[in-house]
Design a protein around this motif. Sequence first.
Motif, PDB file in Angstrom:
ATOM      1  N   PRO A  32       0.832  -1.206   0.000  1.00 36.26           N
ATOM      2  CA  PRO A  32       0.000   0.000   0.000  1.00 36.26           C
ATOM      3  C   PRO A  32       0.866   1.255   0.000  1.00 36.26           C
ATOM      4  O   PRO A  32       1.923   1.291   0.629  1.00 36.26           O
ATOM      5  CB  PRO A  32      -0.774  -0.108   1.322  1.00 36.26           C
ATOM      6  CG  PRO A  32      -0.674  -1.534   1.734  1.00 36.26           C
ATOM      7  CD  PRO A  32       0.629  -2.042   1.186  1.00 36.26           C
ATOM      8  N   ALA A  34       0.159   5.448   0.583  1.00 39.05           N
ATOM      9  CA  ALA A  34      -0.862   6.457   0.933  1.00 39.05           C
ATOM     10  C   ALA A  34      -0.352   7.822   0.472  1.00 39.05           C
ATOM     11  O   ALA A  34      -0.490   8.188  -0.690  1.00 39.05           O
ATOM     12  CB  ALA A  34      -1.137   6.398   2.425  1.00 39.05           C
ATOM     13  N   GLY A  35       0.287   8.585   1.371  1.00 41.65           N
ATOM     14  CA  GLY A  35       0.858   9.882   0.962  1.00 41.65           C
ATOM     15  C   GLY A  35       2.191   9.706   0.250  1.00 41.65           C
ATOM     16  O   GLY A  35       2.649  10.599  -0.467  1.00 41.65           O
ATOM     17  N   GLY A  36       2.843   8.587   0.486  1.00 41.45           N
ATOM     18  CA  GLY A  36       4.122   8.293  -0.185  1.00 41.45           C
ATOM     19  C   GLY A  36       5.329   8.995   0.425  1.00 41.45           C
ATOM     20  O   GLY A  36       6.439   8.899  -0.106  1.00 41.45           O
ATOM     21  N   THR A  37       5.151   9.695   1.538  1.00 39.14           N
ATOM     22  CA  THR A  37       6.278  10.499   2.055  1.00 39.14           C
ATOM     23  C   THR A  37       7.386   9.638   2.677  1.00 39.14           C
ATOM     24  O   THR A  37       8.526  10.076   2.751  1.00 39.14           O
ATOM     25  CB  THR A  37       5.809  11.557   3.083  1.00 39.14           C
ATOM     26  OG1 THR A  37       5.177  10.898   4.174  1.00 39.14           O
ATOM     27  CG2 THR A  37       4.860  12.565   2.457  1.00 39.14           C
ATOM     28  N   ASP A  38       7.058   8.428   3.092  1.00 42.09           N
ATOM     29  CA  ASP A  38       8.106   7.479   3.505  1.00 42.09           C
ATOM     30  C   ASP A  38       8.562   6.650   2.305  1.00 42.09           C
ATOM     31  O   ASP A  38       9.753   6.496   2.055  1.00 42.09           O
ATOM     32  CB  ASP A  38       7.601   6.538   4.614  1.00 42.09           C
ATOM     33  CG  ASP A  38       7.698   7.180   6.001  1.00 42.09           C
ATOM     34  OD1 ASP A  38       8.764   7.725   6.305  1.00 42.09           O
ATOM     35  OD2 ASP A  38       6.709   7.131   6.738  1.00 42.09           O
ATOM     36  N   TYR A  80      -1.651  15.202   8.540  1.00 38.62           N
ATOM     37  CA  TYR A  80      -1.250  16.006   9.708  1.00 38.62           C
ATOM     38  C   TYR A  80      -1.971  17.348   9.708  1.00 38.62           C
ATOM     39  O   TYR A  80      -2.386  17.844  10.761  1.00 38.62           O
ATOM     40  CB  TYR A  80       0.263  16.227   9.705  1.00 38.62           C
ATOM     41  CG  TYR A  80       1.039  14.952   9.847  1.00 38.62           C
ATOM     42  CD1 TYR A  80       1.214  14.351  11.087  1.00 38.62           C
ATOM     43  CD2 TYR A  80       1.579  14.317   8.730  1.00 38.62           C
ATOM     44  CE1 TYR A  80       1.908  13.173  11.217  1.00 38.62           C
ATOM     45  CE2 TYR A  80       2.276  13.134   8.851  1.00 38.62           C
ATOM     46  CZ  TYR A  80       2.434  12.565  10.093  1.00 38.62           C
ATOM     47  OH  TYR A  80       3.119  11.392  10.219  1.00 38.62           O
ATOM     48  N   THR A 113       0.274  10.818   6.094  1.00 34.52           N
ATOM     49  CA  THR A 113      -0.952  10.399   6.775  1.00 34.52           C
ATOM     50  C   THR A 113      -0.652   9.758   8.135  1.00 34.52           C
ATOM     51  O   THR A 113       0.440   9.226   8.364  1.00 34.52           O
ATOM     52  CB  THR A 113      -1.730   9.375   5.918  1.00 34.52           C
ATOM     53  OG1 THR A 113      -0.937   8.174   5.791  1.00 34.52           O
ATOM     54  CG2 THR A 113      -2.056   9.930   4.547  1.00 34.52           C
ATOM     55  N   ASP A 126       6.415  10.401  15.306  1.00 32.87           N
ATOM     56  CA  ASP A 126       5.973  11.388  16.303  1.00 32.87           C
ATOM     57  C   ASP A 126       4.544  11.224  16.806  1.00 32.87           C
ATOM     58  O   ASP A 126       4.227  11.664  17.909  1.00 32.87           O
ATOM     59  CB  ASP A 126       6.131  12.798  15.721  1.00 32.87           C
ATOM     60  CG  ASP A 126       7.590  13.184  15.668  1.00 32.87           C
ATOM     61  OD1 ASP A 126       8.327  12.839  16.600  1.00 32.87           O
ATOM     62  OD2 ASP A 126       7.999  13.822  14.676  1.00 32.87           O
ATOM     63  N   LEU A 169      -4.740  -0.788   7.330  1.00 33.25           N
ATOM     64  CA  LEU A 169      -5.163  -0.016   8.502  1.00 33.25           C
ATOM     65  C   LEU A 169      -6.340   0.840   8.048  1.00 33.25           C
ATOM     66  O   LEU A 169      -6.231   1.593   7.069  1.00 33.25           O
ATOM     67  CB  LEU A 169      -3.999   0.853   9.005  1.00 33.25           C
ATOM     68  CG  LEU A 169      -4.323   1.817  10.136  1.00 33.25           C
ATOM     69  CD1 LEU A 169      -4.919   1.101  11.341  1.00 33.25           C
ATOM     70  CD2 LEU A 169      -3.064   2.568  10.561  1.00 33.25           C
TER      71      LEU A 169
HETATM   72  C1  LIG Z   1      11.198  15.436   4.718  1.00 27.62           C
HETATM   73  C2  LIG Z   1      10.467  14.468   5.622  1.00 27.62           C
HETATM   74  C3  LIG Z   1      10.276  14.806   6.952  1.00 27.62           C
HETATM   75  C4  LIG Z   1       9.622  13.920   7.810  1.00 27.62           C
HETATM   76  N1  LIG Z   1       9.475  14.288   9.111  1.00 27.62           N
HETATM   77  C5  LIG Z   1       8.867  13.429   9.970  1.00 27.62           C
HETATM   78  C6  LIG Z   1       8.730  13.784  11.347  1.00 27.62           C
HETATM   79  O1  LIG Z   1       9.150  14.856  11.801  1.00 27.62           O
HETATM   80  N2  LIG Z   1       8.118  12.883  12.166  1.00 27.62           N
HETATM   81  C7  LIG Z   1       7.635  11.687  11.715  1.00 27.62           C
HETATM   82  O2  LIG Z   1       7.082  10.912  12.505  1.00 27.62           O
HETATM   83  N3  LIG Z   1       7.751  11.336  10.411  1.00 27.62           N
HETATM   84  C8  LIG Z   1       8.339  12.178   9.528  1.00 27.62           C
HETATM   85  N4  LIG Z   1       8.476  11.822   8.212  1.00 27.62           N
HETATM   86  C9  LIG Z   1       7.991  10.510   7.768  1.00 27.62           C
HETATM   87  C10 LIG Z   1       6.607  10.486   7.063  1.00 27.62           C
HETATM   88  O3  LIG Z   1       6.254  11.732   6.537  1.00 27.62           O
HETATM   89  C11 LIG Z   1       5.497   9.997   7.992  1.00 27.62           C
HETATM   90  O4  LIG Z   1       5.816   8.738   8.538  1.00 27.62           O
HETATM   91  C12 LIG Z   1       4.130   9.923   7.248  1.00 27.62           C
HETATM   92  O5  LIG Z   1       3.098   9.949   8.177  1.00 27.62           O
HETATM   93  C13 LIG Z   1       3.991   8.698   6.371  1.00 27.62           C
HETATM   94  O6  LIG Z   1       2.677   8.710   5.805  1.00 27.62           O
HETATM   95  P1  LIG Z   1       2.441   8.446   4.261  1.00 27.62           P
HETATM   96  O7  LIG Z   1       0.983   8.458   4.029  1.00 27.62           O
HETATM   97  O8  LIG Z   1       3.246   9.376   3.433  1.00 27.62           O
HETATM   98  O9  LIG Z   1       3.033   6.957   4.169  1.00 27.62           O
HETATM   99  P2  LIG Z   1       3.530   6.123   2.908  1.00 27.62           P
HETATM  100  O10 LIG Z   1       4.910   6.525   2.524  1.00 27.62           O
HETATM  101  O11 LIG Z   1       2.510   6.121   1.820  1.00 27.62           O
HETATM  102  O12 LIG Z   1       3.561   4.658   3.571  1.00 27.62           O
HETATM  103  C14 LIG Z   1       4.373   4.392   4.692  1.00 27.62           C
HETATM  104  C15 LIG Z   1       4.187   2.917   5.088  1.00 27.62           C
HETATM  105  O13 LIG Z   1       2.887   2.691   5.575  1.00 27.62           O
HETATM  106  C16 LIG Z   1       2.193   1.709   4.784  1.00 27.62           C
HETATM  107  N5  LIG Z   1       0.803   2.175   4.767  1.00 27.62           N
HETATM  108  C17 LIG Z   1       0.385   3.453   4.595  1.00 27.62           C
HETATM  109  N6  LIG Z   1      -0.937   3.546   4.804  1.00 27.62           N
HETATM  110  C18 LIG Z   1      -1.375   2.292   5.095  1.00 27.62           C
HETATM  111  C19 LIG Z   1      -2.653   1.735   5.425  1.00 27.62           C
HETATM  112  N7  LIG Z   1      -3.776   2.491   5.531  1.00 27.62           N
HETATM  113  N8  LIG Z   1      -2.735   0.409   5.667  1.00 27.62           N
HETATM  114  C20 LIG Z   1      -1.621  -0.390   5.603  1.00 27.62           C
HETATM  115  N9  LIG Z   1      -0.379   0.081   5.311  1.00 27.62           N
HETATM  116  C21 LIG Z   1      -0.272   1.415   5.064  1.00 27.62           C
HETATM  117  C22 LIG Z   1       2.923   1.677   3.455  1.00 27.62           C
HETATM  118  O14 LIG Z   1       2.813   0.416   2.824  1.00 27.62           O
HETATM  119  C23 LIG Z   1       4.352   1.948   3.924  1.00 27.62           C
HETATM  120  O15 LIG Z   1       4.917   0.764   4.442  1.00 27.62           O
HETATM  121  C24 LIG Z   1       9.132  12.677   7.321  1.00 27.62           C
HETATM  122  C25 LIG Z   1       9.324  12.341   5.961  1.00 27.62           C
HETATM  123  C26 LIG Z   1       9.979  13.220   5.118  1.00 27.62           C
HETATM  124  C27 LIG Z   1      10.173  12.837   3.677  1.00 27.62           C
END
Ligand SMILES: Cc1cc2nc3c(=O)[nH]c(=O)nc-3n(C[C@H](O)[C@H](O)[C@H](O)COP(=O)(O)OP(=O)(O)OC[C@H]3O[C@@H](n4cnc5c(N)ncnc54)[C@H](O)[C@@H]3O)c2cc1C
Length: 292
Positions: A32, A34-38, A80, A113, A126, A169
């Motif tokens: 999966p 979602a936002g792709g930020t990780d 967030y 997300t 966090d 989730l």
């Molecule tokens: C520049 C930068 C700064 C950041 N700063 C912080 C910070 O200060 N603190 C912090 O905690 N994080 C930080 N992050 C990390 C990131 O932004 C967060 O962890 C964010 O919440 C990930 O959400 P996403 O939707 O982008 O996840 P994604 O990258 O889309 O997915 C992350 C993981 O979760 C899984 N996933 C996502 N949604 C679901 C779902 N509904 N069900 C099952 N699996 C799922 C995906 O398969 C993957 O394994 C930062 C990242 C960057 C690039």
Amino acid sequence: MRAYLPDYDIQSPETLDEALTLLSREPGKWRPIAGGTDLMVLLNAGRLSDLNLLDISRLTELRGISENGPSVTFGALTTYSELRQHPAVREHLPNVVESARVTGAQAIQNRGTLGGNIVNASPAADTPPSLLAYGAEIELVSVRGKRRVPYESFHKGYKKMDLAPDELLHSIHVPIPKGSGFHFYRKVGTRQAQAISKTCLAAHARIENGVVEELRIGLGSVAPVPARARSAEAVILGKAVDFLPIEDAVKAIQSDISPIDDIRSTARYRRVVTANVLRQALEELARTGRAS
Ligand SMILES: Cc1cc2nc3c(=O)[nH]c(=O)nc-3n(C[C@H](O)[C@H](O)[C@H](O)COP(=O)(O)OP(=O)(O)OC[C@H]3O[C@@H](n4cnc5c(N)ncnc54)[C@H](O)[C@@H]3O)c2cc1C
């Protein structure tokens, strides 16, 4: 090395049923996103080994924040920015708002997300300490149906979770604390903003007639998983705010944590600063209790 994009396949279902059917037909094949930020950081670094991505960002079933009687429910796709702005979250769950405020910068807050933060399963994330402090539950969904688990038992070890390959989730349920209560959230990083935490502590307490009747402390960056500070909590629970054994709790928290040396900090720094932050939290708890 950067990833070679034509190697990747991405499916973007429009409904939750479609997404779950795909996951159940080929469990473990689809990752999966979602936002792709990780995940995009891994992709850009050429370290994303999953070549089949399931884009869940269009699933309206995983969106939204609602207040349902005793709790606030967040869809897994809640960003967030949405956490920071929602009136019910601001009123009842200030630690969640604060954890969203200190996560990344505006662009990350608009896209990242809550669900992604949880399932990415970084011990340094966090939002988890605030969810632990409020006793959150999470809801997982698959073609087999939905199930709810206490968030505290979701992380089983470093990056190991109680999540089957065909599950998503779905949502996060956070009980609304009774009364005004005590809320504390502190992230310690290299800078005030845009830094990953070296240690993070969130607490919520309920005080009645000058006694601490309920207390949960959530920790980040000091164990392989986001963790509760059970020993420190036990020292404080049931005590009068005028006579809190703060130094006993500060000693006890050392057995709740198992920090490591890594690029962001040392185990020693984390032990000392976690103790200092706990002391600060408990001194504030005592002041709040006396004033209420
Ligand atoms: C520049 C930068 C700064 C950041 N700063 C912080 C910070 O200060 N603190 C912090 O905690 N994080 C930080 N992050 C990390 C990131 O932004 C967060 O962890 C964010 O919440 C990930 O959400 P996403 O939707 O982008 O996840 P994604 O990258 O889309 O997915 C992350 C993981 O979760 C899984 N996933 C996502 N949604 C679901 C779902 N509904 N069900 C099952 N699996 C799922 C995906 O398969 C993957 O394994 C930062 C990242 C960057 C690039």
